[in-house]
Write a protein that holds these residues in place. Sequence first.
Motif, PDB file in Angstrom:
ATOM      1  N   ARG A 179       7.363   5.761  -3.603  1.00  0.00           N
ATOM      2  CA  ARG A 179       7.063   4.912  -4.766  1.00  0.00           C
ATOM      3  C   ARG A 179       5.903   3.948  -4.544  1.00  0.00           C
ATOM      4  O   ARG A 179       5.664   3.097  -5.380  1.00  0.00           O
ATOM      5  CB  ARG A 179       8.302   4.125  -5.138  1.00  0.00           C
ATOM      6  N   SER A 180       5.198   4.065  -3.435  1.00  0.00           N
ATOM      7  CA  SER A 180       4.094   3.144  -3.153  1.00  0.00           C
ATOM      8  C   SER A 180       2.946   3.860  -2.462  1.00  0.00           C
ATOM      9  O   SER A 180       3.160   4.733  -1.626  1.00  0.00           O
ATOM     10  CB  SER A 180       4.562   2.008  -2.236  1.00  0.00           C
ATOM     11  N   ILE A 181       1.740   3.445  -2.812  1.00  0.00           N
ATOM     12  CA  ILE A 181       0.541   3.892  -2.115  1.00  0.00           C
ATOM     13  C   ILE A 181      -0.284   2.657  -1.804  1.00  0.00           C
ATOM     14  O   ILE A 181      -0.090   1.603  -2.409  1.00  0.00           O
ATOM     15  CB  ILE A 181      -0.283   4.919  -2.932  1.00  0.00           C
ATOM     16  N   ALA A 182      -1.205   2.783  -0.848  1.00  0.00           N
ATOM     17  CA  ALA A 182      -1.973   1.608  -0.444  1.00  0.00           C
ATOM     18  C   ALA A 182      -3.320   2.006   0.137  1.00  0.00           C
ATOM     19  O   ALA A 182      -3.540   3.161   0.509  1.00  0.00           O
ATOM     20  CB  ALA A 182      -1.188   0.807   0.595  1.00  0.00           C
ATOM     21  N   TRP A 183      -4.181   1.012   0.189  1.00  0.00           N
ATOM     22  CA  TRP A 183      -5.472   1.124   0.874  1.00  0.00           C
ATOM     23  C   TRP A 183      -5.660  -0.131   1.705  1.00  0.00           C
ATOM     24  O   TRP A 183      -5.174  -1.207   1.355  1.00  0.00           O
ATOM     25  CB  TRP A 183      -6.613   1.205  -0.139  1.00  0.00           C
ATOM     26  N   ARG A 189       5.299   4.607 -19.547  1.00  0.00           N
ATOM     27  CA  ARG A 189       4.623   4.287 -18.303  1.00  0.00           C
ATOM     28  C   ARG A 189       5.164   2.963 -17.767  1.00  0.00           C
ATOM     29  O   ARG A 189       4.997   1.927 -18.393  1.00  0.00           O
ATOM     30  CB  ARG A 189       3.132   4.137 -18.611  1.00  0.00           C
ATOM     31  N   PRO A 190       5.827   2.974 -16.627  1.00  0.00           N
ATOM     32  CA  PRO A 190       6.296   1.710 -16.065  1.00  0.00           C
ATOM     33  C   PRO A 190       5.103   0.853 -15.616  1.00  0.00           C
ATOM     34  O   PRO A 190       4.014   1.371 -15.387  1.00  0.00           O
ATOM     35  CB  PRO A 190       7.135   2.130 -14.866  1.00  0.00           C
ATOM     36  N   ALA A 191       5.324  -0.425 -15.518  1.00  0.00           N
ATOM     37  CA  ALA A 191       4.257  -1.322 -15.093  1.00  0.00           C
ATOM     38  C   ALA A 191       3.909  -1.079 -13.633  1.00  0.00           C
ATOM     39  O   ALA A 191       4.769  -0.751 -12.824  1.00  0.00           O
ATOM     40  CB  ALA A 191       4.695  -2.773 -15.297  1.00  0.00           C
ATOM     41  N   LEU A 192       2.630  -1.218 -13.324  1.00  0.00           N
ATOM     42  CA  LEU A 192       2.176  -1.138 -11.939  1.00  0.00           C
ATOM     43  C   LEU A 192       2.185  -2.536 -11.354  1.00  0.00           C
ATOM     44  O   LEU A 192       1.785  -3.498 -11.999  1.00  0.00           O
ATOM     45  CB  LEU A 192       0.740  -0.623 -11.886  1.00  0.00           C
ATOM     46  N   GLU A 193       2.595  -2.629 -10.130  1.00  0.00           N
ATOM     47  CA  GLU A 193       2.570  -3.889  -9.406  1.00  0.00           C
ATOM     48  C   GLU A 193       1.580  -3.717  -8.260  1.00  0.00           C
ATOM     49  O   GLU A 193       1.613  -2.712  -7.549  1.00  0.00           O
ATOM     50  CB  GLU A 193       3.975  -4.161  -8.878  1.00  0.00           C
ATOM     51  N   GLU A 215      -1.485   8.528 -11.341  1.00  0.00           N
ATOM     52  CA  GLU A 215      -1.318   9.962 -11.083  1.00  0.00           C
ATOM     53  C   GLU A 215      -0.293  10.222  -9.979  1.00  0.00           C
ATOM     54  O   GLU A 215       0.515  11.138 -10.071  1.00  0.00           O
ATOM     55  CB  GLU A 215      -2.649  10.588 -10.702  1.00  0.00           C
ATOM     56  N   GLU A 216      -0.344   9.417  -8.932  1.00  0.00           N
ATOM     57  CA  GLU A 216       0.519   9.624  -7.775  1.00  0.00           C
ATOM     58  C   GLU A 216       1.950   9.124  -7.984  1.00  0.00           C
ATOM     59  O   GLU A 216       2.895   9.710  -7.456  1.00  0.00           O
ATOM     60  CB  GLU A 216      -0.064   8.923  -6.542  1.00  0.00           C
ATOM     61  N   LEU A 217       2.105   8.043  -8.734  1.00  0.00           N
ATOM     62  CA  LEU A 217       3.399   7.369  -8.804  1.00  0.00           C
ATOM     63  C   LEU A 217       4.189   7.629 -10.081  1.00  0.00           C
ATOM     64  O   LEU A 217       5.401   7.394 -10.112  1.00  0.00           O
ATOM     65  CB  LEU A 217       3.204   5.854  -8.642  1.00  0.00           C
ATOM     66  N   MET A 218       3.538   8.081 -11.126  1.00  0.00           N
ATOM     67  CA  MET A 218       4.204   8.285 -12.413  1.00  0.00           C
ATOM     68  C   MET A 218       5.300   9.335 -12.272  1.00  0.00           C
ATOM     69  O   MET A 218       5.041  10.450 -11.816  1.00  0.00           O
ATOM     70  CB  MET A 218       3.171   8.725 -13.446  1.00  0.00           C
ATOM     71  N   VAL A 277      -1.346  -2.810  -1.918  1.00  0.00           N
ATOM     72  CA  VAL A 277      -0.271  -1.863  -2.206  1.00  0.00           C
ATOM     73  C   VAL A 277      -0.071  -1.753  -3.714  1.00  0.00           C
ATOM     74  O   VAL A 277       0.029  -2.757  -4.414  1.00  0.00           O
ATOM     75  CB  VAL A 277       1.043  -2.306  -1.534  1.00  0.00           C
ATOM     76  N   PHE A 278      -0.007  -0.518  -4.197  1.00  0.00           N
ATOM     77  CA  PHE A 278       0.276  -0.209  -5.593  1.00  0.00           C
ATOM     78  C   PHE A 278       1.658   0.418  -5.638  1.00  0.00           C
ATOM     79  O   PHE A 278       1.936   1.367  -4.912  1.00  0.00           O
ATOM     80  CB  PHE A 278      -0.739   0.799  -6.141  1.00  0.00           C
ATOM     81  N   ARG A 279       2.526  -0.124  -6.491  1.00  0.00           N
ATOM     82  CA  ARG A 279       3.857   0.451  -6.658  1.00  0.00           C
ATOM     83  C   ARG A 279       4.309   0.260  -8.096  1.00  0.00           C
ATOM     84  O   ARG A 279       3.761  -0.563  -8.828  1.00  0.00           O
ATOM     85  CB  ARG A 279       4.848  -0.156  -5.681  1.00  0.00           C
ATOM     86  N   LEU A 280       5.312   1.028  -8.467  1.00  0.00           N
ATOM     87  CA  LEU A 280       5.861   0.885  -9.807  1.00  0.00           C
ATOM     88  C   LEU A 280       6.772  -0.324  -9.839  1.00  0.00           C
ATOM     89  O   LEU A 280       7.540  -0.563  -8.904  1.00  0.00           O
ATOM     90  CB  LEU A 280       6.655   2.132 -10.193  1.00  0.00           C
ATOM     91  N   GLN A 281       6.675  -1.065 -10.922  1.00  0.00           N
ATOM     92  CA  GLN A 281       7.556  -2.213 -11.091  1.00  0.00           C
ATOM     93  C   GLN A 281       8.937  -1.695 -11.461  1.00  0.00           C
ATOM     94  O   GLN A 281       9.071  -0.789 -12.282  1.00  0.00           O
ATOM     95  CB  GLN A 281       7.008  -3.134 -12.174  1.00  0.00           C
TER      96      GLN A 281
END
Length: 86
Positions: free
Chosen positions: A17-21, A57-61, A47-50, A70-74
């Motif tokens: 549920r999370s990706i990061a750079w 579409r859930p909110a991105l955090e 694209e990766e988390l949906m 870090v990008f994850r779904l709220q």
Amino acid sequence: MEARAYLEQRLRRISGRSIAWDEETFTKEKSLEPVDLVDVAVDIAWEELMPAGALERPALEVVRQGGLIVFRLQDQPLAEILPQAA
């Protein structure tokens, strides 16, 4: 190098549920504008988390965590968030 290819090469999967750079990914490559990189990072995150078959579409955090962006779904459903905006 294109922004998308640059970010895809540096993508880290934190969990399902999370990706990061790394933070420096957005400032290190002088030929790419940070604002363009952030825009593409958001597209990649969707694209990766949906969730497959999701109707909304859930909110991105987006958070800073130990040198990573870090990008994850709220976790909070959209139906619960919207009344707060009113």
